[in-house]
Design an enzyme around this catalytic site. Structure first.
Site, mmCIF file in Angstrom:
data_model
loop_
_atom_site.group_PDB
_atom_site.id
_atom_site.type_symbol
_atom_site.label_atom_id
_atom_site.label_comp_id
_atom_site.label_asym_id
_atom_site.label_seq_id
_atom_site.Cartn_x
_atom_site.Cartn_y
_atom_site.Cartn_z
ATOM 1 C CB CYS A 41 -2.008 1.579 -4.672
ATOM 2 S SG CYS A 41 -0.966 2.706 -3.637
ATOM 3 C CG ASP A 43 -0.490 0.543 0.843
ATOM 4 O OD1 ASP A 43 -0.296 -0.486 1.339
ATOM 5 O OD2 ASP A 43 -0.835 1.580 1.511
ATOM 6 N NE ARG A 45 -1.410 -0.269 4.196
ATOM 7 C CZ ARG A 45 -1.559 0.876 4.467
ATOM 8 N NH1 ARG A 45 -2.274 1.060 5.691
ATOM 9 N NH2 ARG A 45 -1.774 1.998 3.674
ATOM 10 C CB CYS A 100 -4.238 5.874 -0.957
ATOM 11 S SG CYS A 100 -2.914 5.772 -2.414
#
Ligand code: CO
Length: 209
Positions: A41, A43, A45, A100
């Site tokens: 992903c 993302d 993080r 997510c």
């Protein structure tokens, strides 16, 4: 975040690499032969190399919203083809993560514009597993399970490609499904049975008869 700080960090990083090996960047510039294609992903993080303790050159990386593998997405298809046919990676890892935002958005009734067709693919995962997911009353558990099932379905999408089917037959390429638990930092191996999944779907998706 100050950009100035980033360039200072970069200088410090260069110095730390050269302190260990003065030829580090000369060697790095010679080429890459990563053993793993990581699909994760976007993302902020979930930083692939960082959380796996890996270095430049170790991973070929593709990241997008919710770690999707969509057959008409020229980007992910190009990455898979290049990694499998040219870099000859030994393993493909699809790594999702709990909390997510993409998966969460797919659970909300909302018009998100250009994100609609992308998130539609996650809604399709929900529909394919609707009986199981509808039976989970706890919304957090349902969310977590959809993250896991999405990883499984994206692994299946990886397996649907001709390049992967061929590399599996010829040299035993593997596909792994993982979830990064952002609440503990742990990587969880979903232990998907790649050969069995392949066997189950080949009747429909075989491209290498
Ligand atoms: Co995400």
């Amino acid at each position: 975040m100050e950009f100035k700080k980033i360039f200072e960090n970069n200088e410090a990083w260069i110095a730390s690499k050269l302190a260990v090996d003065p030829d580090y960047f000369t060697k790095l510039s010679k080429g890459q032969s990563p053993e793993i294609l990581y699909i994760g992903c976007a993302d902020s993080r979930v930083t692939a190399e960082d959380l796996m303790g890996l270095q430049p050159g170790d991973l070929f990386v593709h990241r997008n919203v919710a770690n999707m593998v969509v057959s008409i997405d020229l980007n992910s298809m190009s990455v898979i083809n290049y990694a499998v046919n040219h870099l000859k990676v030994k393993h493909i890892v699809v790594c999702g993560h709990y909390e997510c935002g993409g998966v969460k958005a797919s659970l909300q009734p909302a018009d998100l514009g250009i994100l609609n067709p992308w998130l539609r693919n996650i809604r399709d995962v929900y529909r394919m597993h609707q009986t199981e997911l509808d039976a989970i009353t706890d919304s957090q558990k349902k969310f977590d399970r959809l993250v896991e099932l999405n990883v499984e379905e994206q692994c299946i999408n990886v397996i649907k490609t001709a390049a992967v089917q061929k590399a599996y037959k010829e040299r035993g390429l593997t596909v792994q499904g993982w979830v990064f638990d952002i609440r503990t930092g742990k990587i969880i191996d979903l232990k998907l049975d790649f050969p069995k999944i392949l066997e189950n779907i080949m009747k429909i998706y075989d491209l290498d008869a």
